[in-house]
Write a protein that holds these residues in place. Structure first.
Motif, PDB file in Angstrom:
ATOM      1  N   ASN A  42       0.801  -1.223   0.000  1.00 56.06           N
ATOM      2  CA  ASN A  42       0.000   0.000   0.000  1.00 56.06           C
ATOM      3  C   ASN A  42       0.832   1.271   0.000  1.00 56.06           C
ATOM      4  OD1 ASN A  42      -2.410  -1.554   0.109  1.00 56.06           O
ATOM      5  ND2 ASN A  42      -2.149  -1.799   2.324  1.00 56.06           N
ATOM      6  N   GLN A  43       2.138   1.116   0.189  1.00 59.92           N
ATOM      7  CA  GLN A  43       3.057   2.257   0.108  1.00 59.92           C
ATOM      8  C   GLN A  43       3.848   2.260  -1.204  1.00 59.92           C
ATOM      9  OE1 GLN A  43       2.831   0.233   3.044  1.00 59.92           O
ATOM     10  NE2 GLN A  43       1.321   1.749   3.651  1.00 59.92           N
ATOM     11  N   GLY A  44       3.480   1.386  -2.135  1.00 62.08           N
ATOM     12  CA  GLY A  44       4.120   1.348  -3.441  1.00 62.08           C
ATOM     13  C   GLY A  44       5.435   0.603  -3.485  1.00 62.08           C
ATOM     14  N   ARG A  45       5.712  -0.236  -2.469  1.00 69.01           N
ATOM     15  CA  ARG A  45       6.969  -0.978  -2.432  1.00 69.01           C
ATOM     16  C   ARG A  45       6.791  -2.394  -2.973  1.00 69.01           C
ATOM     17  NH1 ARG A  45       7.767   0.321   3.887  1.00 69.01           N
ATOM     18  NH2 ARG A  45       5.634  -0.498   3.746  1.00 69.01           N
ATOM     19  N   LEU A  46       7.855  -2.923  -3.532  1.00 70.27           N
ATOM     20  CA  LEU A  46       7.848  -4.261  -4.120  1.00 70.27           C
ATOM     21  C   LEU A  46       7.950  -5.326  -3.036  1.00 70.27           C
ATOM     22  CD1 LEU A  46       8.190  -6.272  -6.543  1.00 70.27           C
ATOM     23  CD2 LEU A  46      10.639  -5.753  -6.441  1.00 70.27           C
ATOM     24  N   VAL A  47       7.017  -6.267  -3.052  1.00 65.17           N
ATOM     25  CA  VAL A  47       7.055  -7.435  -2.173  1.00 65.17           C
ATOM     26  C   VAL A  47       7.288  -8.658  -3.051  1.00 65.17           C
ATOM     27  CG1 VAL A  47       5.756  -8.879  -0.556  1.00 65.17           C
ATOM     28  CG2 VAL A  47       5.544  -6.377  -0.456  1.00 65.17           C
ATOM     29  N   THR A  48       8.279  -9.485  -2.680  1.00 63.96           N
ATOM     30  CA  THR A  48       8.722 -10.581  -3.536  1.00 63.96           C
ATOM     31  C   THR A  48       8.797 -11.891  -2.768  1.00 63.96           C
ATOM     32  OG1 THR A  48      10.036  -9.061  -4.898  1.00 63.96           O
ATOM     33  CG2 THR A  48      10.617 -11.387  -5.012  1.00 63.96           C
ATOM     34  N   CYS A  49       8.344 -12.952  -3.413  1.00 66.76           N
ATOM     35  CA  CYS A  49       8.504 -14.309  -2.891  1.00 66.76           C
ATOM     36  C   CYS A  49       9.736 -14.930  -3.556  1.00 66.76           C
ATOM     37  CB  CYS A  49       7.276 -15.162  -3.208  1.00 66.76           C
ATOM     38  SG  CYS A  49       5.767 -14.621  -2.394  1.00 66.76           S
ATOM     39  N   GLU A  50      10.713 -15.326  -2.739  1.00 72.09           N
ATOM     40  CA  GLU A  50      11.971 -15.851  -3.248  1.00 72.09           C
ATOM     41  C   GLU A  50      12.068 -17.350  -2.977  1.00 72.09           C
ATOM     42  OE1 GLU A  50      14.477 -11.713  -2.289  1.00 72.09           O
ATOM     43  OE2 GLU A  50      15.100 -13.616  -1.411  1.00 72.09           O
ATOM     44  N   HIS A  51      12.281 -18.127  -4.040  1.00 69.83           N
ATOM     45  CA  HIS A  51      12.410 -19.579  -3.877  1.00 69.83           C
ATOM     46  C   HIS A  51      13.757 -19.967  -3.275  1.00 69.83           C
ATOM     47  CE1 HIS A  51       8.648 -20.556  -5.448  1.00 69.83           C
ATOM     48  NE2 HIS A  51       8.937 -20.951  -6.653  1.00 69.83           N
ATOM     49  N   LEU A  52      14.834 -19.387  -3.783  1.00 62.56           N
ATOM     50  CA  LEU A  52      16.177 -19.814  -3.381  1.00 62.56           C
ATOM     51  C   LEU A  52      16.413 -19.605  -1.886  1.00 62.56           C
ATOM     52  CD1 LEU A  52      18.954 -20.911  -4.298  1.00 62.56           C
ATOM     53  CD2 LEU A  52      19.661 -18.534  -4.627  1.00 62.56           C
ATOM     54  N   THR A  53      16.017 -18.455  -1.390  1.00 68.05           N
ATOM     55  CA  THR A  53      16.243 -18.122   0.016  1.00 68.05           C
ATOM     56  C   THR A  53      15.061 -18.501   0.906  1.00 68.05           C
ATOM     57  OG1 THR A  53      15.456 -15.911  -0.510  1.00 68.05           O
ATOM     58  CG2 THR A  53      17.829 -16.234  -0.459  1.00 68.05           C
ATOM     59  N   ARG A  54      13.960 -18.947   0.276  1.00 66.92           N
ATOM     60  CA  ARG A  54      12.785 -19.439   1.003  1.00 66.92           C
ATOM     61  C   ARG A  54      12.220 -18.368   1.927  1.00 66.92           C
ATOM     62  NH1 ARG A  54      15.114 -25.393   2.603  1.00 66.92           N
ATOM     63  NH2 ARG A  54      13.087 -25.615   3.668  1.00 66.92           N
ATOM     64  N   ARG A  55      12.037 -17.184   1.355  1.00 67.20           N
ATOM     65  CA  ARG A  55      11.593 -16.067   2.183  1.00 67.20           C
ATOM     66  C   ARG A  55      10.730 -15.100   1.381  1.00 67.20           C
ATOM     67  NH1 ARG A  55      17.422 -12.741   2.510  1.00 67.20           N
ATOM     68  NH2 ARG A  55      17.299 -11.897   0.387  1.00 67.20           N
ATOM     69  N   VAL A  56      10.072 -14.197   2.109  1.00 69.71           N
ATOM     70  CA  VAL A  56       9.334 -13.078   1.521  1.00 69.71           C
ATOM     71  C   VAL A  56      10.109 -11.808   1.858  1.00 69.71           C
ATOM     72  CG1 VAL A  56       7.163 -11.797   1.472  1.00 69.71           C
ATOM     73  CG2 VAL A  56       7.137 -14.282   1.812  1.00 69.71           C
ATOM     74  N   THR A  57      10.384 -10.990   0.841  1.00 70.17           N
ATOM     75  CA  THR A  57      11.164  -9.765   1.055  1.00 70.17           C
ATOM     76  C   THR A  57      10.414  -8.544   0.556  1.00 70.17           C
ATOM     77  OG1 THR A  57      12.286  -9.882  -1.085  1.00 70.17           O
ATOM     78  CG2 THR A  57      13.324 -11.038   0.780  1.00 70.17           C
ATOM     79  N   ARG A  58      10.909  -7.382   0.974  1.00 73.73           N
ATOM     80  CA  ARG A  58      10.372  -6.119   0.493  1.00 73.73           C
ATOM     81  C   ARG A  58      11.524  -5.244   0.042  1.00 73.73           C
ATOM     82  NH1 ARG A  58       7.252  -3.529   4.966  1.00 73.73           N
ATOM     83  NH2 ARG A  58       9.272  -2.698   5.648  1.00 73.73           N
ATOM     84  N   THR A  59      11.386  -4.642  -1.121  1.00 75.25           N
ATOM     85  CA  THR A  59      12.381  -3.693  -1.609  1.00 75.25           C
ATOM     86  C   THR A  59      11.982  -2.298  -1.138  1.00 75.25           C
ATOM     87  OG1 THR A  59      12.802  -5.063  -3.557  1.00 75.25           O
ATOM     88  CG2 THR A  59      13.542  -2.779  -3.642  1.00 75.25           C
TER      89      THR A  59
END
Length: 310
Positions: free
Chosen positions: A87-104
């Protein structure tokens, strides 16, 4: 076939409700090709660009709507899969290699939002959506650890494949759905009273699920109940999908994009000559449907609009 129509593409009207969703001149456009497995499109309105994943090639790509140019957004990308915009315009990503959810973050740094549940590593987060309360709901099948193609082969630490909710205040990860074989794409209805989740369990279980289930979101917005089957896929598997402002579901399939009314009726199809993994709405008015085919990025203009960014 009309001039300018890409071979293998078409608009199939199965119900009169589908025809008004397209102008008569509209055709599917192929914007770019060259990926190995395209997934996870996310639209960034401020910059008028789309980011999506090319999972096996360990990169994220960027389509600039103002110029039509495609470039590498991030490489390596930790075998990123699903992406969305918060909701703040930031990228949220699901990463397979690291098995995590991240935000840019806005400064380009990457924050880890979720990587474990009850002290055990997640399987391989697949797709995510952000609710209006800033909570992030994500699916966690094991596709990224099944082989070395989309991550690193590894055993599951968690028994099963679940859907989780990440609390925006505490960062606590809570399991909200635990009875799916391979939860995959997910999206809320426009009023957020319903949560739709695809189960692609047929990839690993004979006669396994190839459907979308519909859950009722609790009044406090922190859990979901029910889970009746909303639609069964007639062409391969439902993977990623998005919802328009009239609560129609536009979902990926092996033959393109299928469109369902909220009553569960399949009203039409957009045929694509590749397996489609995911879609999202973009453009200044969210009336352009971006379609991730296996090797290519496609789009088509609609006479409806996406329910929200992401």
């Amino acid at each position: 076939m009309h001039y300018g129509q890409i071979e293998g593409t078409d608009i199939l009207v199965l119900d009169p409700r589908f025809k008004p969703l397209f102008a008569g001149y509209v055709r599917v456009e192929r914007l770019w090709t060259g990926a190995r497995w395209s997934e996870g499109p996310a639209w960034f309105a401020a910059g008028r660009y789309l980011v999506w994943s090319d999972i096996p090639n360990n990169r994220m790509l960027r389509f600039d709507e103002t110029s039509g140019a495609v470039s590498v957004f991030r490489q390596p990308s930790n075998n990123s899969n699903g992406n969305t915009v918060d909701n703040q315009g930031r990228l949220v990503t699901c990463e397979h290699l690291t098995r995590r959810v991240t935000r840019t973050e806005v400064d380009g740094s990457i924050s880890v939002l979720a990587e474990a549940w009850k002290g055990k590593r997640l399987n391989s987060p697949n797709d995510a959506v952000v609710k209006s309360d800033d909570s992030i709901w994500f699916t966690d099948p094991a596709y990224g650890i099944d082989s070395d193609n989309e991550g690193d082969r590894a055993p599951q630490e968690i028994d099963g494949c679940n859907v989780y909710r990440l609390d925006p205040a505490t960062r606590a990860v809570e399991r909200v759905i635990d009875d799916m074989v391979r939860p995959n794409g997910l999206a809320f209805s426009p009023d957020e009273k319903l949560l739709y989740v695809a189960d692609t369990g047929a990839t690993h279980k004979e006669n396994g699920p190839r459907h979308i289930r519909r859950f009722t979101v609790s009044a406090d917005g922190k859990s979901a109940t029910g889970g009746e089957i909303f639609a069964k896929c007639s062409a391969g598997l439902f993977d990623g999908f998005r919802v328009d402002r009239q609560a129609r579901i536009w979902t990926s399939t092996d033959e393109g994009v299928h469109c369902y009314e909220p009553d569960g009726a399949l009203i039409g199809k957009i045929l694509i000559p590749e397996i489609v993994a995911n879609v999202t709405f973009g453009g200044p008015k969210l009336n352009r449907l971006f379609i991730c085919g296996t090797t290519s990025l496609y789009s088509i203009m609609l006479m409806t609009n996406g329910a929200k960014l992401g």
